[in-house]
Design a protein around this motif. Structure first.
Motif, mmCIF file in Angstrom:
data_model
loop_
_atom_site.group_PDB
_atom_site.id
_atom_site.type_symbol
_atom_site.label_atom_id
_atom_site.label_comp_id
_atom_site.label_asym_id
_atom_site.label_seq_id
_atom_site.Cartn_x
_atom_site.Cartn_y
_atom_site.Cartn_z
ATOM 1 N N UNK A 24 0.718 -1.277 -0.076
ATOM 2 C CA UNK A 24 0.038 0.236 0.091
ATOM 3 C C UNK A 24 0.805 1.251 -0.144
ATOM 4 N N UNK A 25 2.097 0.864 -0.157
ATOM 5 C CA UNK A 25 3.139 2.285 -0.244
ATOM 6 C C UNK A 25 3.179 3.051 0.826
ATOM 7 N N UNK A 26 2.917 2.583 2.108
ATOM 8 C CA UNK A 26 3.192 3.093 3.563
ATOM 9 C C UNK A 26 4.704 3.188 3.680
ATOM 10 N N UNK A 27 5.249 4.185 4.305
ATOM 11 C CA UNK A 27 6.600 4.301 4.255
ATOM 12 C C UNK A 27 7.128 3.732 5.712
ATOM 13 N N UNK A 28 8.371 3.391 5.418
ATOM 14 C CA UNK A 28 9.070 2.497 6.546
ATOM 15 C C UNK A 28 9.338 3.795 7.480
ATOM 16 N N UNK A 29 9.500 3.161 8.716
ATOM 17 C CA UNK A 29 9.895 4.228 9.893
ATOM 18 C C UNK A 29 11.134 4.526 9.617
ATOM 19 N N UNK A 30 11.651 5.858 9.963
ATOM 20 C CA UNK A 30 12.953 6.370 10.044
ATOM 21 C C UNK A 30 13.699 6.061 11.325
ATOM 22 N N UNK A 31 14.916 5.676 11.246
ATOM 23 C CA UNK A 31 15.771 5.083 12.425
ATOM 24 C C UNK A 31 17.086 5.570 12.142
ATOM 25 N N UNK A 32 17.709 6.400 13.035
ATOM 26 C CA UNK A 32 18.977 6.877 13.022
ATOM 27 C C UNK A 32 19.886 6.041 14.004
ATOM 28 N N UNK A 33 21.004 5.565 13.522
ATOM 29 C CA UNK A 33 22.057 4.859 14.417
ATOM 30 C C UNK A 33 23.005 5.630 14.720
ATOM 31 N N UNK A 34 23.377 5.879 16.045
ATOM 32 C CA UNK A 34 24.289 6.714 16.575
ATOM 33 C C UNK A 34 25.370 5.687 17.148
ATOM 34 N N UNK A 35 26.496 5.808 16.516
ATOM 35 C CA UNK A 35 27.498 4.769 16.818
ATOM 36 C C UNK A 35 28.705 5.550 17.765
ATOM 37 N N UNK A 36 29.090 4.974 18.851
ATOM 38 C CA UNK A 36 30.063 5.301 19.797
ATOM 39 C C UNK A 36 31.301 4.460 19.811
ATOM 40 N N UNK A 37 31.292 3.198 19.193
ATOM 41 C CA UNK A 37 32.266 2.277 19.554
ATOM 42 C C UNK A 37 31.970 1.129 20.186
ATOM 43 N N UNK A 38 32.698 0.464 20.813
ATOM 44 C CA UNK A 38 32.584 -0.857 21.642
ATOM 45 C C UNK A 38 33.011 -2.078 20.889
ATOM 46 N N UNK A 39 32.550 -3.280 21.440
ATOM 47 C CA UNK A 39 32.952 -4.380 20.900
ATOM 48 C C UNK A 39 32.195 -4.684 19.543
ATOM 49 N N UNK A 40 31.036 -4.244 19.753
ATOM 50 C CA UNK A 40 30.178 -4.339 18.326
ATOM 51 C C UNK A 40 30.906 -3.743 17.101
ATOM 52 N N UNK A 41 31.881 -2.940 17.461
ATOM 53 C CA UNK A 41 32.556 -2.359 16.459
ATOM 54 C C UNK A 41 33.965 -2.725 16.414
ATOM 55 N N UNK A 42 34.406 -3.904 17.235
ATOM 56 C CA UNK A 42 35.826 -4.297 17.561
ATOM 57 C C UNK A 42 36.182 -5.301 16.327
ATOM 58 N N UNK A 43 37.501 -5.477 16.377
ATOM 59 C CA UNK A 43 37.983 -6.362 15.376
ATOM 60 C C UNK A 43 39.180 -6.924 16.029
ATOM 61 N N UNK A 44 39.323 -8.449 15.464
ATOM 62 C CA UNK A 44 40.612 -9.144 16.039
ATOM 63 C C UNK A 44 41.352 -9.499 14.797
ATOM 64 N N UNK A 45 42.655 -10.070 15.084
ATOM 65 C CA UNK A 45 43.263 -10.659 13.985
ATOM 66 C C UNK A 45 42.681 -12.048 13.337
#
Length: 354
Positions: A24-45
């Motif tokens: 029906x063409x109804x728009x999706x919600x608008x979500x803004x992601x504010x990134x601060x870092x942390x393990x979710x943005x971490x990387x290992x060898x």
């Protein structure tokens, strides 16, 4: 025909609703992601080593790594900081709160904040006190870095966006979504150093669950938050210093005196049992309280309330009982409350209300 299990019935309904909205063409919600870092943005060898470096992956890379996440909402990302949460600061938290208050006045329907788990409960609780919106504000993180075998970040982020885009998540205060569970900022705490199921809400229980983007909500928070909060940080650039002092057997009273000498405007005692401490430390707390430095009795015990005038005569000594706030949340609440009052009576009412 055999009846499908409850979850699959609910998931099927959710998919049908999404399909209908698209048709029906109804728009999706608008979500803004504010990134601060942390393990979710971490990387290992490698994918199987325990050691890693936090805050290595950008928000765009995280979103691109999650299949179908853009089907849930129109997503925009902003990098607020990129630090491990051990380096989270009031400066970053204030920046985050002010940005959330700006964004939620516009056409943003929900906010997701990526954050390290070490201090996530403190940031969540701070935002719960000062963010002036009924729209969903959702913190999310991970216990494994993005490069790990069976990384938990992608599904956590998917569920967090699903909660932030859900109108049923509104008016529930700041939430945290991890490992399928939806917690209130008021009740959550980290209980394991390494386990994926690291967050619990031991006193008041979960707000709900999010399972592959299908949400179910159980309750609303009990205490004041958000638009019902008296606290504002629009013009605040720094918070008063509040120290946490850990109580133990034969603790020295001079730790309390040293804290005040170094500039503390308030003190939280991580007490034993029901917020108790040795007599020498208790006498020192009463002394600094009479000097106008508020002292809150919390507890190092993981769960339970610290009651007023139970084993300690708080009325006589001029102390504040933390009620259901652990030491780290007590510090956040006292820091924010000191922007408006130093009265022990007023502060005690605040600890009961929030």
């Amino acid at each position: 025909m055999k009846k499908l299990p409850y979850y699959f019935r609910k998931a099927s309904v959710a998919l049908l609703v999404m399909a209908s909205l698209t048709a029906f063409g109804q728009k999706k919600a608008n979500v803004t992601i504010l990134a601060t870092g942390g393990t979710i943005a971490g990387a290992a060898a490698s994918g199987t080593q325990a050691g890693y470096t936090s805050g290595q992956v950008t928000i765009d890379a995280m979103v691109n790594a999650v299949p179908d996440i853009t089907k849930l909402a129109n997503i925009k990302g902003e990098q607020i900081s990129n630090v491990g949460s051990q380096d989270m600061s009031f400066e970053i938290m204030l920046k985050l709160a002010k940005r959330i208050n700006e964004l939620t006045k516009g056409d943003v329907d929900g906010i997701v904040i990526t954050h390290g788990t070490d201090t996530m409960e403190e940031t969540a609780y701070f935002l719960n006190l000062v963010c002036k919106t009924d729209k969903p504000v959702v913190l999310v993180g991970s216990m494994r870095p993005s490069t790990a075998v069976s990384a938990d970040g992608p599904l956590n982020l998917y569920n967090a966006v699903a909660v932030a885009a859900d109108p049923n998540a509104a008016k529930r205060g700041v939430l945290l979504v991890m490992n399928d569970w939806v917690h209130s900022a008021q009740s959550l705490t980290k209980i394991s150093t390494t386990a994926v199921q690291t967050f619990m809400s031991p006193i008041n229980g979960l707000i709900g669950i999010s399972n592959y983007g299908v949400n179910e909500f159980y309750r609303y928070p009990y205490n004041k938050f958000g638009n019902g909060s008296e606290f504002k940080v629009d013009n605040v650039t720094a918070l008063p210093r509040v120290d946490i002092i850990y109580a133990d057997v034969d603790m020295p009273a001079d730790l309390i005196e040293a804290s005040v000498a170094k500039g503390a405007k308030g003190i939280v005692i991580a007490g034993v049992g029901n917020g108790n401490m040795p007599k020498a430390a208790l006498d020192a707390c009463a002394k600094v309280a009479k000097q106008g430095i508020p002292v809150v009795r919390s507890s190092r015990v993981v769960t339970g309330n610290v009651g007023r005038n139970v084993e300690v005569n708080d009325d006589q000594l001029g102390l504040i009982a933390s009620y259901d706030h652990n030491p780290q949340k007590s510090r956040i609440l006292l820091s924010v409350a000191l922007l408006t009052t130093k009265s022990p009576d007023a502060l005690q009412k605040i600890f009961y209300s929030y």
